[in-house]
Design a protein around this motif. Sequence first.
Motif, short mmCIF file in Angstrom:
data_model
loop_
_atom_site.label_atom_id
_atom_site.label_comp_id
_atom_site.label_asym_id
_atom_site.label_seq_id
_atom_site.Cartn_x
_atom_site.Cartn_y
_atom_site.Cartn_z
N ARG A 30 20.38 -35.03 -27.56
CA ARG A 30 19.95 -33.83 -28.29
C ARG A 30 19.37 -34.21 -29.65
NH1 ARG A 30 24.51 -31.51 -28.63
NH2 ARG A 30 24.99 -32.15 -30.78
N GLU A 31 20.07 -35.08 -30.38
CA GLU A 31 19.60 -35.49 -31.70
C GLU A 31 18.32 -36.32 -31.59
OE1 GLU A 31 20.68 -34.38 -34.41
OE2 GLU A 31 22.62 -33.51 -33.84
N LEU A 32 18.23 -37.12 -30.51
CA LEU A 32 17.01 -37.92 -30.33
C LEU A 32 15.80 -37.02 -30.13
CD1 LEU A 32 15.58 -40.64 -29.91
CD2 LEU A 32 16.13 -40.43 -27.47
N ASN A 33 15.94 -36.00 -29.31
CA ASN A 33 14.81 -35.08 -29.10
C ASN A 33 14.37 -34.44 -30.40
OD1 ASN A 33 14.56 -35.51 -26.33
ND2 ASN A 33 16.10 -33.96 -25.82
N GLN A 34 15.34 -34.07 -31.24
CA GLN A 34 14.99 -33.48 -32.53
C GLN A 34 14.29 -34.50 -33.43
OE1 GLN A 34 18.51 -31.74 -34.27
NE2 GLN A 34 18.83 -30.31 -32.58
N ALA A 35 14.77 -35.75 -33.41
CA ALA A 35 14.15 -36.79 -34.23
C ALA A 35 12.73 -37.09 -33.74
CB ALA A 35 15.00 -38.05 -34.20
N LEU A 36 12.55 -37.15 -32.42
CA LEU A 36 11.23 -37.45 -31.87
C LEU A 36 10.22 -36.36 -32.17
CD1 LEU A 36 12.14 -38.96 -28.38
CD2 LEU A 36 11.26 -40.17 -30.36
#
Length: 287
Positions: free
Chosen positions: A50-56
């Motif tokens: 979830r956090e990766l998608n937000q960072a990307l």
Amino acid sequence: MKSAARQLARLACALSLTAPLIPAQAAASPDATRAVVKAIEAKDCVAAVRELNQALAGGTAEALMLGGAMFEQGLCLKPNLERAVRLYMRAADLGGVGARARLTALYASPAAGPDKGAALWWALQAGLPLPAACVVAPGSRADAEAFAKVLTAWPAGQLDACVHVSGLLAVLDADFAIQAAEDAGDGVALDYQPAQGKLNVAYAQLQQEGKELRARITQAGGSMQMQGYANDPSADQLRAKQAEVARGELATQVERVARDALARFPRPAQVDAGWRTRLRVDGMRTH
């Protein structure tokens, strides 16, 4: 080596730097990638993804490289080398520090193929301090067919040796700020002799008398003896000791990464005994 057609296709892809996987938008905050790492460390893969998608969504080089590493290593994601490559390429296009080195290591890795031509091409793009025999003239790097033609003309075993060296140096370059140097200065010195499968790590220590001492670590292991000061050290001595401790910690990190890289990239049968690379590590890379 893979078929010429497949190699040319990958080289052409590298030369063109494929279209971004994720469109660049507003810059993601550093907290975004820190949140991903924190979730991984907590073994909370749902939160990590979830956090990766937000960072990307921010499209920063830092986020793209983190996503690439997760796809490459299978951290909370199903391993997918193609997606890792696309993310690393996008990061490289944005000037991501270490992105080209990560592409070099991925293509050089036996676990990923390897694709020797692409590995060497990216090593040259990364500016790695390769042996002179591994350097292709700039005029032959802009065209995949011309580049492959140069490699085909090399003596047997030369490409394997160059890819081996490229992979190991790329792993170091991805994590540390390295440069060709004969002396460690205020950093950590690396002495790499690929034909021997040997990489020595050294740094300057200060004994009580103020003389320099070299603490060597070899592939087989070793210990670093930290010398202290007499009672009531001066402010200058304290600062020198703090710097020494920092160098020692950096040397330990470099030795660990180098040891893993030597295991990751098995030494080929034919490596020129005259190849030797001396480097200086000034610290960890900041992405």
